[in-house]
Design a protein around this motif. Structure first.
Motif, short mmCIF file in Angstrom:
data_model
loop_
_atom_site.label_atom_id
_atom_site.label_comp_id
_atom_site.label_asym_id
_atom_site.label_seq_id
_atom_site.Cartn_x
_atom_site.Cartn_y
_atom_site.Cartn_z
N GLY B 87 0.65 -1.32 -0.09
CA GLY B 87 -0.04 -0.02 0.00
C GLY B 87 0.90 1.45 -0.04
N TYR B 90 0.91 4.68 -2.42
CA TYR B 90 0.02 5.89 -2.40
C TYR B 90 0.87 7.00 -2.50
CZ TYR B 90 1.15 7.19 2.33
OH TYR B 90 2.04 7.61 3.52
N LEU B 93 2.25 7.99 -5.97
CA LEU B 93 1.15 8.26 -6.61
C LEU B 93 0.98 9.95 -6.45
CD1 LEU B 93 -1.09 5.55 -7.18
CD2 LEU B 93 0.71 6.21 -8.82
N SER B 94 1.20 10.22 -5.10
CA SER B 94 0.67 11.74 -4.76
C SER B 94 1.81 12.49 -4.62
CB SER B 94 0.08 11.49 -3.23
OG SER B 94 0.98 10.87 -2.39
N ARG B 252 -3.16 3.80 -11.64
CA ARG B 252 -4.13 4.49 -10.67
C ARG B 252 -5.74 3.98 -11.11
NH1 ARG B 252 -0.18 8.62 -11.97
NH2 ARG B 252 0.11 9.84 -10.14
N ALA B 253 -6.48 3.99 -10.20
CA ALA B 253 -7.92 3.54 -10.47
C ALA B 253 -8.58 4.62 -11.33
CB ALA B 253 -8.71 3.33 -9.21
#
Ligand SMILES: Nc1ncnc2c1ncn2[C@@H]1O[C@H](COP(=O)(O)OP(=O)(O)O)[C@@H](O)[C@H]1O
Ligand SMILES: [Mg+2]
Lengths: 309, 253
Positions: B87, B90, B93-94, B252-253
């Motif tokens: 996890g 995140y 990605l951010s 990315r979703a």
């Protein structure tokens, strides 16, 4: 206060078509604490993830400090710190290394003094050389906060910072949040506890089923909570409220067919008897009376029901 | 380019590697030594020379390639899969970084680790056999290029994989057989004609052959063909990476 985060008509449909955000509009002012209150599955995490770049929006526009999160993602993301809902950390990594990594990842030059200050502030300094897996749950959450703060964000997202945390730690967390606000950071936190929003927020936004139902200053919201309305329906419509009845708590309905009296259920006297006496004195004829909770109460009651289900 | 971020990823990945440094060194040294004992001593005593080189020396380039290819793939695929699994992705990605910076960080670190292990194997080999490297610069260049291109491939596998089984699947079912059948332990010219033809469809043959040329100055296929093959492979991997970047596929979703 200037707007630091501007969300306009944000929509997000997940693969499979589920619409998790149905056009959210939200403006956050610099330096405030906004609590997003909503039941599980309301779309709180989705909202945060979309603003932070973890998921891509289906449509809508978001700017952080005036920078578009898509076209100018570097500037926008540099301003944001994110403390995720889940405790996502590498178990074998040392605390200090993972914090250093976060700072570097956001393009900030190494600054050990700064990291020391953050770790001390979060009471993590003596754990800096410990592996993450040796820490308690509360400390892990602090590590996540330290990582988010390591690159001096101006906007901090805290996604359910106190979910599953005991009472004492929750108080600690509230103090940390208050301290961050004092240092000028804008904070958006999500929670499903009304009391939590009440304890620390300046403004409260209520979100359910992907829609932002309302955003209001906490004090006003709390004042409205616990209030009820009495609707006095009249046989003949009137154009203005009789003098004897005039008060800030009494309104006339749009069609002139009813008087609406707002009162506090928690107060010693509700003032209903007096009101009805005055209605009779003024020569008005009652057709019916009804009481109802303010719309906000309805929302919360609905939320609680949903939570219980 | 956000070089600070690239460096952060690279350093973080290398720290993980150095945390288990003894294990990282011992296992290739041990397995290389075993290969020399088994292949060099047992088989080598029956085969004197291949293409004018002692059998023990002949297998060195193949052995290095075998490890370097497997290591590049597994390091890079694990490197990017692990954050997805636990996890921590995140944060990637951010962060104010783009996909290429993420690729450079992870692929760079994975390639470095593989290069490190390749070097250790080479050093170990010097203890067992006499080798003089004919084209040292070409040898190093080939080694680095191999590390990078297979780390790119590993990165793609890591992005694609949805679970640990898938992570192992491609290396196990495709890469390992190709590498073993790629002439690590024999010269393609030793095979029956049919298998020689089939071998030319195995991309790894070109790699090992080119690498062997750098060592001994002779090869199964012309060196330019080898270079072309690895260039094509690298270009293919970069193309897929570019496509992933464009589509955000599986990230990315
Ligand atoms: N990756 C995903 N794919 C599909 N649906 C999702 C995904 N993530 C969340 N959802 C759905 O979107 C809704 C909102 O989820 P979430 O934003 O996590 O809510 P909250 O944080 O308020 O609990 C939920 O119904 C959830 O099931
Ligand atoms: Mg959530």
């Amino acid at each position: 206060m200037p707007t630091i985060l501007d969300i306009q008509d944000l929509r997000k449909s997940y693969a499979g078509g589920f619409e998790a955000l149905k056009g959210v509009d939200l403006q956050i002012e610099k330096g405030e604490i906004l609590a997003l209150l909503g039941p599980n599955g309301a779309g709180k995490t989705t909202l945060i993830s979309t603003v932070c770049g973890i998921t891509t929006a289906t449509s809508g526009k978001v700017t952080v400090g005036g920078h578009d999160i898509h076209d100018d993602f570097r500037a926008a993301r540099s301003m944001i710190g994110l403390v995720p809902q889940e405790i996502n950390l590498e178990p074998f990594e040392k605390v200090i290394n993972t914090v250093r990594f976060s700072r570097g990842l956001f393009g900030r030059p190494a600054d050990e003094a700064k990291l020391e200050k953050i770790l001390r502030q979060l009471s993590l300094w003596d754990k800096k050389d410990s592996q993450i897996r040796e820490l308690s749950g509360g400390m892990k959450r602090r590590v996540l906060i330290a990582k988010a703060l390591s690159h001096d964000p101006q906007v901090l997202f805290l996604d359910e910072p106190t979910a599953g945390v005991d009472v004492e730690l929750r108080k600690d967390m509230w103090e940390i949040v208050a301290g961050l606000k004092a240092s000028g950071v804008t904070i958006i936190l999500t929670t499903h506890y009304i009391e939590e929003a009440e304890a620390i927020a300046d403004r409260i936004g209520v979100i359910a089923r992907g829609e932002l139902l309302l955003v209001e200053e906490k004090d006003k919201l709390m004042a409205r909570l616990g209030k009820k309305q009495l609707e006095v329906q009249l046989t003949e419509p009137i154009t203005e409220i009789p003098l004897a009845l005039q008060s800030p708590d009494v309104e006339l309905s749009a069609d002139g067919q009813a008087l609406i009296y707002t009162y506090d259920t928690n107060a010693e006297r509700t003032g209903i008897t007096k009101l009805l006496a005055k209605v009779a004195e003024s020569g008005l004829v009652l057709r019916d009376v009804a009481t109802r909770q303010s719309s906000l109460e309805d929302i919360f009651v609905g939320m609680l029901k949903e939570d219980a289900a | 380019m956000n070089w600070t971020a690239i460096k952060a990823i690279y350093t973080f990945e290398m720290t993980r590697f150095f945390r288990t440094i003894t294990q990282s060194i011992i296992s290739p040294v041990l397995s290389t030594s075993l290969y020399f004992v088994v292949f060099g001593a047992a088989i080598g005593s029956r085969i004197d020379e291949v293409e004018g080189v002692s059998y023990g020396a002949f297998i060195v380039p193949g052995l290095i390639m075998l490890s370097v290819i497997t290591q590049s793939i597994s390091n890079a695929s694990f490197g990017i899969y692990f954050p997805k699994f636990i996890g921590t992705v995140y944060e990637l990605l951010s962060a104010p970084i783009n996909f290429f910076e993420i690729v450079i960080g992870y692929v760079g670190a994975a390639a470095t680790k593989a290069l490190f292990i390749g070097t250790i194997i080479l050093i170990t080999a010097f203890f067992f056999v006499d080798i003089t490297i004919q084209h040292p610069i070409a040898m190093v260049a080939f080694l680095i290029l191999t590390c990078i291109s297979f780390a790119l491939m590993g990165f793609i596998i890591g992005i694609w994989a949805g679970n640990f089984e898938q992570l192992q699947l491609v290396p196990l079912l495709i890469v390992t057989p190709l590498v073993f059948l790629g002439g690590s332990f024999y010269s393609i010219s030793m095979l029956p004609p049919v298998w020689q033809v089939i071998s030319h469809f195995n991309p790894v043959v070109y790699l090992i052959s080119g690498f062997r040329w750098a060592f001994f100055g002779s090869a199964d296929v012309p060196i330019l063909t080898s270079l072309l093959a690895i260039a094509l492979f690298t270009a293919l991997c970069l193309g897929v990476i570019w496509w992933i970047f464009r589509t955000g596929w599986r990230l990315r979703a």
